[in-house]
Design an enzyme around this catalytic site. Structure first.
Site, PDB file in Angstrom:
ATOM      1  CG  ASP A 195      -2.188   0.755   1.042  1.00 48.79           C
ATOM      2  OD1 ASP A 195      -3.239   0.273   1.509  1.00 48.79           O
ATOM      3  OD2 ASP A 195      -2.136   1.803   0.368  1.00 48.79           O
ATOM      4  CG  ASP A 228      -4.209   6.136   0.619  1.00 46.17           C
ATOM      5  OD1 ASP A 228      -5.135   5.351   0.859  1.00 46.17           O
ATOM      6  OD2 ASP A 228      -4.096   7.244   1.151  1.00 46.17           O
ATOM      7  CD  GLU A 282      -8.505   4.808  -1.786  1.00 43.60           C
ATOM      8  OE1 GLU A 282      -7.542   5.507  -1.472  1.00 43.60           O
ATOM      9  OE2 GLU A 282      -9.416   4.526  -0.997  1.00 43.60           O
ATOM     10  CG  HIS A 330      -8.872  -0.487   4.699  1.00 45.29           C
ATOM     11  ND1 HIS A 330      -8.678  -0.621   3.325  1.00 45.29           N
ATOM     12  CD2 HIS A 330      -8.425   0.739   5.017  1.00 45.29           C
ATOM     13  CE1 HIS A 330      -8.122   0.482   2.858  1.00 45.29           C
ATOM     14  NE2 HIS A 330      -7.957   1.326   3.860  1.00 45.29           N
ATOM     15  CG  ASP A 331     -11.090   2.952   3.599  1.00 42.52           C
ATOM     16  OD1 ASP A 331     -10.470   3.303   2.575  1.00 42.52           O
ATOM     17  OD2 ASP A 331     -10.594   2.924   4.735  1.00 42.52           O
TER      18      ASP A 331
END
Ligand code: TEU
Length: 591
Positions: free
Chosen positions: A99, A206, A262, A336-337
């Site tokens: 990430d 990210d 993302e 995870h969000d």
């Protein structure tokens, strides 16, 4: 035509390190815990693992606030552990996706500490500093623009020492890097090379579409009452984004490395520019139209509802757009969000939880694209218990919002309950409860047996005695085995499911069923020149909690004749349909 590529045929398992497995009993998941479960991950049939951040961080935003890009955060382990993880994955034929969080750093990063130390420091321009404005009426100091950060409050933090504001789209502890500064670009390129040379196979990037902001950082249009407004129209997909992505893409191509961006707030055109197969930027990107479907108009915690027809239209839009423009889709519904898909889009009631997870697995994983499976999704893990008190929530987005609600509505219990309902239904904490490995309390195998001097960093879901890996692996009818079957079938019939065409059925009908046809595309044909048998698939997903009759559209009738005759076609175990097929009496209806 779509070119064939291994990462297009891949499936990716996302691990949230804090919640996966704790090997040393400190209550926090760690890298050695992941290593101890690599055979479990392999058994799912996934090709790559994307690990949420484990780099040094003060953990203001669970590691999405990095203070050292070249070292592992000690509670997660050491560089040697991280090397062992990469080796363990490679040894099992899987790849490792790191990430990469480079839109911002932690405010504890040495770069920012230097930058904030004085206006003349050589790192000053590595971040986005601006002088204050003054309110024309009151003369009071106000931020350089009206942008709101994602974690409540202004996106600008005042620095007393140097008498300027700095930009932070996220927490005040997450200052945005200034990508206009070539030294920042070089520093990020250096970080990327460092990890590629260490054996990392690629990156999930990210909020990568936020790295180029509109010059001048203008005020955002008003969308809601008050001064602060969402400024995404000025920081999403700014003018130099594709220049920056091509710079990164050039390095990735040297290593033949994987990438997924993302890209919240990015539309199809911008994402296609980033992932077009000849663009030299990214391999694929996450859009957030599905994730934000049930958000309110001004954000996650404003009231909204999920409707299958909205999902149907979004899926159709992205499938047809990417396939007809040589782009590529990164398929996800849980990470995870997000909250847990069985609770959010279907039903987590005891009777319907497994069939919901299976239905959602078919619906998602049989579309065209690379599929991402989030830890626990394979177990049909559900949202946290409604009765959890706010003391159990850990996510900064939720905690900050709740503090703002208590400040603004101290005597409004009804409004407070409305927001608590939103934290429960779409809050990020739902996906962060520890993985449930077995039925042994109190930590369901997340922590070592007997190591219960400390509590886990986040409470274990109370349903672990039933919903856990041991039970799922032992039960052939579990959603775990269903996910294994679906991931296998995708590849077994990759000319259909990976490279095939996509056609949504009943697009303009408002119904609880989302059905589409996948077929070998004559343009891409099949790899071996033979037309595979079967050459097409009908995927029917019912989002209704009731058993319903679904009228099969004319163009899908051929499947039923096949199905009712000799079941030549592989019918995935959506038992509600298969078990009712016997009632198929020449009526063109499925139950
Ligand atoms: O998430 C960005 C993102 O799209 C979501 O966090 C969403 O926009 C946000 O919750 C507002 O609703 C990435 C990471 O995945 C997330 O965990 C980090 O908090 C965020 O960026 C900042 O790094």
């Amino acid at each position: 035509p779509i070119k064939r590529a291994p990462w297009r045929e891949a499936s990716v398992y996302q691990i949230y390190p804090a919640s996966f497995k704790d090997s040393n009993g400190d209550g926090l998941g760690d890298i050695q815990g992941i290593i101890s479960e690599l055979d479990y991950i392999k058994s799912l049939g996934v090709d790559m693992v994307w690990l949420s951040p484990v780099l040094r961080s003060p953990q203001v935003d669970m590691g999405y606030d990095i203070s050292d890009y070249k070292d592992i955060d000690p509670p997660y382990g050491t560089m040697a552990d991280h090397d062992a993880l990469i080796e363990g994955l490679h040894h099992r034929g899987m790849k490792y996706v790191m990430d990469l969080v480079v839109n911002h750093t932690s405010d504890q990063h040495p770069w920012f500490k230097e930058s904030r130390s004085s206006v003349t420091n050589k790192y000053r321009d590595w971040y986005i500093w601006r002088p204050s404005r003054h309110d024309p009426q009151t003369g009071e100091r106000i931020p350089p623009n009206n942008w709101e950060c994602f974690f409540s409050g202004s996106a600008w933090a005042w620095d007393e020492m140097t008498q300027e504001y700095y930009l932070h789209l996220w927490a005040t502890g997450q200052p945005d890097l200034n990508w206009e500064n070539p030294q920042v670009v070089d520093a990020v390129h250096d970080v990327i090379r460092f990890w590629l040379n260490r054996g990392v196979d690629g990156f999930r990037m990210d909020v990568i579409n936020y790295i180029s902001k509109e010059p001048g950082l203008p005020d955002a249009k008003p969308k809601k009452p008050g001064f602060l407004q969402n400024g995404a129209e000025h920081f999403s997909c700014g003018p130099r984004l594709h220049e920056y992505l091509q710079g990164i893409g050039k390095i990735l191509s040297e290593y033949n490395a994987f990438s997924v961006g993302e890209m919240p707030d990015a539309g199809p055109e911008d994402i296609l520019k980033a992932v077009g197969q000849d663009r030299g930027e990214l391999a694929m990107a996450f859009h957030f139209e599905i994730d934000s479907m049930d958000f309110g108009p001004t954000g996650r915690f404003e009231p909204g509802t999920f409707r299958p027809t909205a999902l149907k239209r979004i899926v159709n839009k992205w499938q047809t757009f990417m396939l007809s423009n040589s782009g590529w889709n990164a398929l996800f519904m849980e990470n995870h969000d997000t909250s847990r898909v069985v609770s959010r889009y279907a039903s987590d009631s005891p009777a319907l939880r497994t069939i919901s997870a299976k239905m959602l697995a078919n619906h998602l994983a049989l579309q065209s694209g690379t599929v991402f499976l989030y830890q626990g999704q394979e177990l049909a893990m559900a949202n946290v218990p409604r009765e959890w008190g706010m003391d159990k929530y850990r996510d900064i987005e939720c905690v900050n919002h709740w503090e703002m609600v208590l400040r603004n509505y101290p005597d409004d219990p009804e409004r407070q309950m409305k927001y608590r309902e939103r934290y429960w239904s779409v809050g990020r904490d739902n996906a962060r409860t520890p993985m449930q490995w077995n039925a042994r309390g109190p930590s369901a195998g997340f922590m070592p047996e007997g190591a219960h001097s400390t509590a886990p960093w986040m409470s274990i879901h109370t349903d672990y005695p039933t919903w856990n890996v041991v039970n799922a692996v032992a039960d052939q009818n579990s959603s775990f085995h269903h996910w294994r079957r679906v991931l296998k079938i995708r590849k077994q019939y990759l000319d259909i499911f990976i490279y095939g065409s996509f056609e949504m059925l009943n697009l303009d009908m408002d119904e609880d069923v989302i059905a589409y046809i996948r077929a070998v595309d004559p343009a891409t044909g099949s790899d071996n020149g033979q037309v595979t048998v079967p050459s097409q698939a009908l995927v029917v997903a019912s989002f209704s909690v009731d058993e319903i009759w679904w009228t099969v559209p004319q163009k899908a009738l051929a499947f039923l004749l096949d199905l009712s005759k000799d079941m030549k076609t592989t019918v995935l175990n959506i038992h509600a349909i298969v078990s009712k097929l016997g009632n198929y009496e020449g009526r063109n209806e499925l139950r």
